[in-house]
Design a protein around this motif. Structure first.
Motif, PDB file in Angstrom:
ATOM      1  N   SER A 153      30.139 -36.181 -19.178  1.00  0.00           N
ATOM      2  CA  SER A 153      29.751 -37.232 -19.970  1.00  0.00           C
ATOM      3  C   SER A 153      29.487 -38.558 -19.128  1.00  0.00           C
ATOM      4  CB  SER A 153      30.786 -37.555 -21.150  1.00  0.00           C
ATOM      5  OG  SER A 153      30.431 -39.051 -21.485  1.00  0.00           O
ATOM      6  N   GLY A 154      28.738 -39.523 -19.513  1.00  0.00           N
ATOM      7  CA  GLY A 154      28.486 -40.402 -18.605  1.00  0.00           C
ATOM      8  C   GLY A 154      29.312 -41.548 -18.847  1.00  0.00           C
ATOM      9  N   ASN A 155      30.250 -41.476 -20.209  1.00  0.00           N
ATOM     10  CA  ASN A 155      31.417 -42.409 -20.463  1.00  0.00           C
ATOM     11  C   ASN A 155      32.578 -42.096 -19.750  1.00  0.00           C
ATOM     12  OD1 ASN A 155      33.396 -43.484 -21.942  1.00  0.00           O
ATOM     13  ND2 ASN A 155      31.973 -44.052 -23.729  1.00  0.00           N
ATOM     14  N   ARG A 156      33.221 -43.185 -19.000  1.00  0.00           N
ATOM     15  CA  ARG A 156      34.328 -42.729 -18.200  1.00  0.00           C
ATOM     16  C   ARG A 156      35.497 -42.543 -19.117  1.00  0.00           C
ATOM     17  NH1 ARG A 156      36.150 -46.973 -13.358  1.00  0.00           N
ATOM     18  NH2 ARG A 156      38.166 -45.667 -13.222  1.00  0.00           N
ATOM     19  N   VAL A 157      35.721 -43.080 -20.151  1.00  0.00           N
ATOM     20  CA  VAL A 157      36.913 -42.750 -21.123  1.00  0.00           C
ATOM     21  C   VAL A 157      37.018 -41.330 -21.519  1.00  0.00           C
ATOM     22  CG1 VAL A 157      38.180 -43.327 -22.934  1.00  0.00           C
ATOM     23  CG2 VAL A 157      37.015 -45.196 -21.788  1.00  0.00           C
ATOM     24  N   ILE A 158      35.642 -40.748 -21.974  1.00  0.00           N
ATOM     25  CA  ILE A 158      35.553 -39.694 -22.508  1.00  0.00           C
ATOM     26  C   ILE A 158      35.608 -38.632 -21.330  1.00  0.00           C
ATOM     27  CG2 ILE A 158      33.908 -37.799 -23.431  1.00  0.00           C
ATOM     28  CD1 ILE A 158      32.458 -40.182 -24.966  1.00  0.00           C
ATOM     29  N   ARG A 159      35.043 -38.920 -20.100  1.00  0.00           N
ATOM     30  CA  ARG A 159      35.108 -37.937 -19.187  1.00  0.00           C
ATOM     31  C   ARG A 159      36.682 -37.784 -18.649  1.00  0.00           C
ATOM     32  NH1 ARG A 159      31.439 -40.218 -15.839  1.00  0.00           N
ATOM     33  NH2 ARG A 159      32.804 -41.427 -14.604  1.00  0.00           N
ATOM     34  N   SER A 160      37.247 -38.825 -18.460  1.00  0.00           N
ATOM     35  CA  SER A 160      38.727 -38.786 -17.894  1.00  0.00           C
ATOM     36  C   SER A 160      39.605 -38.165 -18.917  1.00  0.00           C
ATOM     37  CB  SER A 160      39.445 -40.181 -17.316  1.00  0.00           C
ATOM     38  OG  SER A 160      39.071 -41.085 -18.367  1.00  0.00           O
ATOM     39  N   THR A 161      39.350 -38.368 -20.187  1.00  0.00           N
ATOM     40  CA  THR A 161      40.116 -37.686 -21.396  1.00  0.00           C
ATOM     41  C   THR A 161      39.851 -36.175 -21.214  1.00  0.00           C
ATOM     42  OG1 THR A 161      39.902 -39.562 -22.738  1.00  0.00           O
ATOM     43  CG2 THR A 161      40.502 -37.594 -23.877  1.00  0.00           C
ATOM     44  N   GLY A 193      32.061 -33.219 -22.704  1.00  0.00           N
ATOM     45  CA  GLY A 193      33.223 -34.461 -22.309  1.00  0.00           C
ATOM     46  C   GLY A 193      33.358 -34.553 -20.919  1.00  0.00           C
TER      47      GLY A 193
END
Lengths: 223, 212
Positions: free
Chosen positions: B38-46, B35
């Motif tokens: 991850s390339g996805n910002r929401v997943i990364r910051s979560t 996570g």
């Protein structure tokens, strides 16, 4: 319903906050004093365990390994419940400070020793060539540079000591976790009050570790 | 007068709890680091927030949140379950950081080369990056396991019958307070020392470059 629930939670939090903040002050006092004594003793042990004489080196290495090898919780129990058996009775506050100082000293002496060893040998040779005495070389050349190398790790460890101070709960010291737990016991709202206490810890540890990270980055670019 | 017997008898519980927490943490750590990268910002910051919170809380506070806060409400958790979940999640956050550092230690050229060879992302991680990263990660993972062995003492506060809680009972019932705790300290040191040697051995064995 939803709004009244959340306002009641906020009201409770503002009711509890003064007691929790009192607890936080105790936590910070224990942490601060333990760091003060622990760092000082850690430096002494670092120097003793880097000594050339095996008679000095081995006993201090052994003490450090014992201090690092036992859980901080055991150290607290030995100091508070165990020392009265040999005639030393301490109140919860000094007992917590003594136990956490001993734990801090054991860990930081290894951190500082690694820092001292990282000072290039040329520095010692240069001091020698200039005719400095060994004691002066250690005091003015090796220790200042070694401490500088060890500083980011020591700062990181300081954050850990605040976390460890929560274990003084087991001695009944009225620090943050004890206050939260006793509010929980009287209101049966353990989750709410413990989460609030957790947020107070995070309000210190997260910015602090962010600062340590930045400081580390700055030191790395300076070299 | 026999303090050693009961305390030693609790050692398997300490070892078992520590092993369970470590396994849970090592596996969940993979999820967290995935996570975190991850390339996805929401997943990364979560994932990042979860890691920061779990690492920032004193372990005993999180353990209490899980056991008294969550585990006494809608879900009932036994002390052992709460211990494994609570300390397991904290371990996962630290593992995620260890994995992240180890993945960064594998040079970007390895990723580029895998891509140039047309390897899939899964193959790249399983066959190229993973084996190199694990060499870097193992010594730190064992160091964490050693501190976990000691940190597991705090599950005595929620009633898991491991070394520390048996020691407390022994101290209370026998009235002699120093001896049981000293024995407990010796047992912890005896359990941790082989792990420390293993860590040092593996560090030498697994390091690719010779240290000066």
């Amino acid at each position: 319903m939803q709004t009244s629930l959340s306002t009641s939670l906020l009201n409770d939090w503002s009711d509890w906050l003064p007691r929790l903040l009192d607890g936080l002050v105790v936590s910070l006092q224990v942490t601060g004093l333990s760091l003060l004594f622990g760092f000082a003793a850690g430096l002494v042990f670092a120097l003793l365990s880097s000594s050339a004489s095996p008679v000095v080196r081995w006993p201090s290495l052994l003490l450090v390994e014992i201090g690092r090898g036992m859980p901080s919780l055991v150290m607290l129990q030995i100091v508070y419940f165990g020392l009265p058996g040999v005639g030393v009775t301490l109140d919860t506050f000094p007992a917590s400070v003594l136990a956490l100082s001993l734990t801090t000293a054991s860990y930081t002496s290894e951190i500082i020793r690694a820092g001292l060893r990282a000072v290039p040998a040329g520095e010692r040779e240069a001091a020698d060539a200039l005719g400095m005495s060994r004691a002066d070389a250690i005091r003015f050349i090796i220790v200042p540079q070694g401490l500088r190398i060890a500083l980011p790790t020591l700062m990181g460890f300081a954050i850990l000591v605040l976390q460890i101070s929560a274990l003084a709960f087991s001695l009944g010291l009225p620090e943050l976790l004890s206050q939260a737990y006793s509010i929980g016991a009287s209101t049966f709202r353990y989750l709410d009050v413990l989460v609030l206490a957790g947020l107070l810890y995070l309000a210190i540890t997260i910015p602090a570790s962010w600062l340590v990270g930045r400081f580390e980055g700055r030191l790395a670019t300076n070299r | 007068m026999d303090h050693v017997g009961p305390i030693l008898a609790a050692a398997p519980v300490t070892l078992g709890v520590t092993a369970a927490i470590f396994v849970v943490g090592a596996l969940l750590g993979v999820v967290l680091v995935t996570g975190r990268r991850s390339g996805n910002r929401v997943i990364r910051s979560t994932a990042r927030t979860a890691i920061d919170v779990l690492r920032g809380l004193p372990p005993i506070v999180f353990l209490f949140i899980v056991f008294f806060g969550i585990g006494s409400g809608a879900i009932r958790l036994s002390p052992i379950e709460a211990a494994v979940i609570g300390l397991g999640l904290i371990t996962a956050a630290h593992m995620a950081e260890i994995y992240r550092g180890s993945l960064l230690a594998v040079g970007p050229g390895q990723f580029e080369a895998s891509q140039a060879l047309g390897l899939s992302r899964t193959t790249t991680y399983l066959r190229v990056i993973g084996p190199q990263a694990i060499r870097v990660a193992v010594p730190s993972m064992i160091t964490w396991a050693i501190s976990l062995l000691k940190d597991s003492a705090l599950v005595s506060t929620i009633g898991v019958a491991e070394i520390m809680s048996v020691t407390n009972q022994d101290a209370r019932s026998s009235g002699s307070s120093l001896t049981p705790f000293v024995i407990a300290a010796i047992v912890y040191i005896a359990l941790g020392t082989p792990l420390a040697f293993l860590s040092r051995f593996l560090e030498r064995r697994l390091s690719l470059s010779v240290r000066s």
